[in-house]
Design a protein around this motif. Sequence first.
Motif, short mmCIF file in Angstrom:
data_model
loop_
_atom_site.label_atom_id
_atom_site.label_comp_id
_atom_site.label_asym_id
_atom_site.label_seq_id
_atom_site.Cartn_x
_atom_site.Cartn_y
_atom_site.Cartn_z
N LYS A 24 0.83 -1.21 0.00
CA LYS A 24 0.00 0.00 0.00
C LYS A 24 0.86 1.25 0.00
N ASP A 25 1.96 1.18 0.77
CA ASP A 25 2.88 2.32 0.76
C ASP A 25 3.44 2.55 -0.63
N LEU A 26 3.79 1.45 -1.27
CA LEU A 26 4.33 1.54 -2.62
C LEU A 26 3.30 2.15 -3.58
N PHE A 37 5.32 -4.89 -8.91
CA PHE A 37 6.04 -3.73 -9.43
C PHE A 37 7.50 -4.04 -9.74
N PHE A 38 8.15 -4.79 -8.85
CA PHE A 38 9.60 -4.95 -8.99
C PHE A 38 10.01 -5.77 -10.22
N PRO A 39 9.31 -6.85 -10.54
CA PRO A 39 9.64 -7.51 -11.81
C PRO A 39 9.49 -6.58 -13.01
N TRP A 40 8.49 -5.71 -12.91
CA TRP A 40 8.25 -4.78 -14.02
C TRP A 40 9.45 -3.83 -14.21
N ILE A 41 9.93 -3.30 -13.07
CA ILE A 41 11.06 -2.37 -13.22
C ILE A 41 12.34 -3.12 -13.57
#
Lengths: 189, 440
Positions: A3-5, A69-73
């Motif tokens: 949620k913070d992300l 998100f992290f795999p995407w970046i």
Amino acid sequence: MQKDLEKILKKCLKNDQRAQYDLYQLCFERLMLTCVKFQRNREDAVALLNEGFLKVLLNLHKYDFKRDFFPWISTIMVRTAIDHYRKSKDYKETIDLQVDVYTYSGHCDAVSQNEVIEKMEQDEVDNLLHSLPENEKMVFNLFEMEGYSHKEVADLLNISLRSSKRYLQSAKARLRERLEKKTEIKKVV
Amino acid sequence: MSEEWKKLKDRLESGDMRPKPSDWDDMKGRIARHPSLLPVPLYKRGLFKGMVLIAGLLLLGGLAWWTLVPADEPEAPVSVQQESRAIIPNTPEPAGNENGLDAHRAINGSDEADLQETDAEDVANSESEEAVIANNDNTYSVSNNEKNGQETSGQLTASLSNSFNSARQQPTGDSYLNNNTAQRETETVSLKTELLNRNWHNLSNDLQPSLKLLESEEEASIIDPATGFKLNSVAMLATYGFHNTSGSYEFGLGVEVEFLNQNFFLQTGVHINAHLGEYNDSVPQMDFTEVPVQRVDSNWIIDGPFQGHYEIDTVISTHYDTTLTYRQITGVQRTNLRYLEIPVMAGYRWYSGRWSFDLSAGVISGLLTYNGMSDQGVEQNNGLRLDLALRPALLYRLNPSWSVIARPGLRYTILDQTPTAWNRSSKATPLLQVGLSCNW
């Protein structure tokens, strides 16, 4: 955390500078893991990372919040590294003209290989990978480190499937040879 | 990934991966070079736009509410009523000496009244009604001597004295006492009424400027709000404008009519404006000079093994050598354009006594009716010009029929098909209009 992300990402979509800084701090280590495999120096790795992070910010509106998100970046970072490789090297010419495959006939078992790697200094490990020819390093990184298939590597680097396999074979042979030499030196010492 | 390379990967990733402040500095520089990633300015944010919209709606609503307050409920008369309420006495009490003292105190002031009150207390001890009357008479006579200069108190004292003197001439006895008491009550009431009228008159004099102001406002709002916009005035105006960047200026005359509804107004009319100016212009001129040139053919004639000669005998073609001369003549050109302009303006008016302040905005359309520029084509004579205009104005009412107007304004050209369009690097033109307005 998620949620913070999401909050940070939504603020980043509004070009909030504080959120951009927070996201940078949050993503730095993960992106750096990819960058150190493609660049020898930390400065070059950070420059590559910043280039990739800029692409992340510029394409953030395309991100699907339902996905991780992290795999995407990481994907964006790998593609940025490939773009950087294409810009920095006349890779196509090199790839096309280089036809011979490096072979190593020696034997180095996995156990002793792991032991050697374990005992190596950080600089030595970095040098081991970055001493590979650029095209072989790219294929090795993409295939062994990032988990791409030969087909994907061939598409990403715009080379043939056979070339991808050949470069990987060469890269592994060179690494094994160097590790073997390191092992012998260790034994002598 | 095969197991043998996993260790290598782990070792590669085991280095120091933490960010440094300089890393973010570099990143910040990259972000700053992308305008699409910069923070959105305040005035472009949706929240700000929403707040401006709400504020605008509130302002318009307040303005509309304020202007739609019925004209028969002005605020000034309310204040007059409050003022008069303070001097309206209660229901008249049964008359006695104290009533007369109260009235006298009200006129002559508290000091004198205190003196009379002391006298009245002395009188109260006396049993004789006549003595009381006589004492009262003396009191008022004394006060009359003391206040010779004051007309009001003198008159009032005289009337009191007369009334009491006349009362003294009444026969003595019960009937006299009863009659005398009743008469004094009547006189006291009439005295209070007279006093009230005088105070009201004095108050009226004090409030006269305010009342005049109210009357003038009533005069100004001669339009019935219920009937909408009505023709209110005709104004004759002289215009002067100066275009700073091109150095041209404009002046003209015009007539405008105004339709007024409460404080809102619409203005339209006709202006004839002349735009004059000078500018440097360069006219290119090209001259062609053609010189005929003949080409001839020559042949080498072989006469022998080692000799020969040219034979020139055949004219193949004649063509012209062209010389192009380009000249640019630079000179001062004069602009002389006349426009028929029709403004359509809407605005709001604030009143302050004889002064009024207008703020109006609208469109001024202009049609070019005369082109005095020698180097421009005739087809541009009917060029159209369209301006947005903002015209604050100050009006001073000389009398109920005539007002003087001064309008410093600004017009911004949004469409210009006239010959001077190319010469306008800035599209804003300040204007000043002065004139006379006839109201009815």
